[in-house]
Design a protein around this motif. Structure first.
Motif, short mmCIF file in Angstrom:
data_model
loop_
_atom_site.label_atom_id
_atom_site.label_comp_id
_atom_site.label_asym_id
_atom_site.label_seq_id
_atom_site.Cartn_x
_atom_site.Cartn_y
_atom_site.Cartn_z
N LEU A 66 23.04 126.82 -14.51
CA LEU A 66 22.45 125.54 -14.09
C LEU A 66 22.80 125.22 -12.64
O LEU A 66 21.94 124.74 -11.89
N GLU A 67 24.02 125.49 -12.25
CA GLU A 67 24.43 125.23 -10.86
C GLU A 67 23.62 126.10 -9.90
O GLU A 67 23.12 125.61 -8.89
N ARG A 68 23.47 127.36 -10.22
CA ARG A 68 22.70 128.26 -9.36
C ARG A 68 21.22 127.89 -9.37
O ARG A 68 20.56 127.98 -8.34
N TYR A 69 20.71 127.48 -10.50
CA TYR A 69 19.31 127.07 -10.58
C TYR A 69 19.07 125.82 -9.74
O TYR A 69 18.11 125.74 -8.99
N ARG A 70 19.99 124.87 -9.85
CA ARG A 70 19.89 123.64 -9.06
C ARG A 70 19.87 123.96 -7.57
O ARG A 70 19.05 123.45 -6.82
N ASP A 83 14.75 134.95 -10.60
CA ASP A 83 15.82 135.64 -11.32
C ASP A 83 16.44 134.77 -12.41
O ASP A 83 16.82 135.27 -13.47
N LEU A 84 16.58 133.49 -12.14
CA LEU A 84 17.30 132.59 -13.05
C LEU A 84 16.44 132.00 -14.16
O LEU A 84 16.95 131.71 -15.24
N THR A 85 15.17 131.80 -13.91
CA THR A 85 14.31 131.12 -14.88
C THR A 85 14.32 131.78 -16.26
O THR A 85 14.46 131.08 -17.27
N GLU A 96 16.50 121.49 -19.29
CA GLU A 96 17.24 121.08 -18.10
C GLU A 96 16.63 121.69 -16.85
O GLU A 96 16.50 121.04 -15.82
N GLY A 97 16.23 122.96 -16.94
CA GLY A 97 15.60 123.63 -15.81
C GLY A 97 14.30 122.98 -15.41
O GLY A 97 14.03 122.75 -14.22
N VAL A 98 13.47 122.66 -16.38
CA VAL A 98 12.20 121.99 -16.10
C VAL A 98 12.46 120.63 -15.46
O VAL A 98 11.82 120.25 -14.48
#
Length: 107
Positions: A66-70, A83-85, A96-98
């Motif tokens: 989540l931190e890297r996605y943010r 890569d993260l999705t 959370e990603g959406v």
């Protein structure tokens, strides 16, 4: 007994992959641990350390992803997002990603 051994192996390989920052490998191990149809007996045989190790790996991995996605969303890092999705759904983080992406795109 085979299911208990598989659970131990997955917990161990997930932790090892996380420690090496191989997030996709760690996510696959977490996902597979989740979907194994292990009986209560198999979980008991695998032992509390196995279950605790899995839970710790899952929690730390979720936080890291989540931190890297943010960060990828904030920086518009399309490679990072790409890569993260796929890992989000493997770790039950799709909502959370959406949400992060929608907040960014509306901001």
């Amino acid at each position: 007994i085979a299911a208990a051994l598989k659970l131990r192996q997955l917990a161990s390989s997930g932790a090892e992959a996380l420690g090496a920052r191989r997030y996709a490998d760690a996510a696959r191990a977490v996902q597979e641990f989740k979907v194994i149809n292990a009986s209560d007996r198999a979980l008991r045989i695998a032992g509390d350390p196995t279950k605790r190790g899995y839970e710790r790996t899952r929690t730390v991995l979720q936080r890291a992803i989540l931190e890297r996605y943010r960060t990828a969303v904030e920086e518009g890092d399309l490679t990072g997002l790409s890569d993260l999705t796929p890992l989000l759904s493997m770790l039950d983080l799709a909502n959370e990603g959406v949400g992060l992406y929608l907040r960014y795109s509306q901001g």
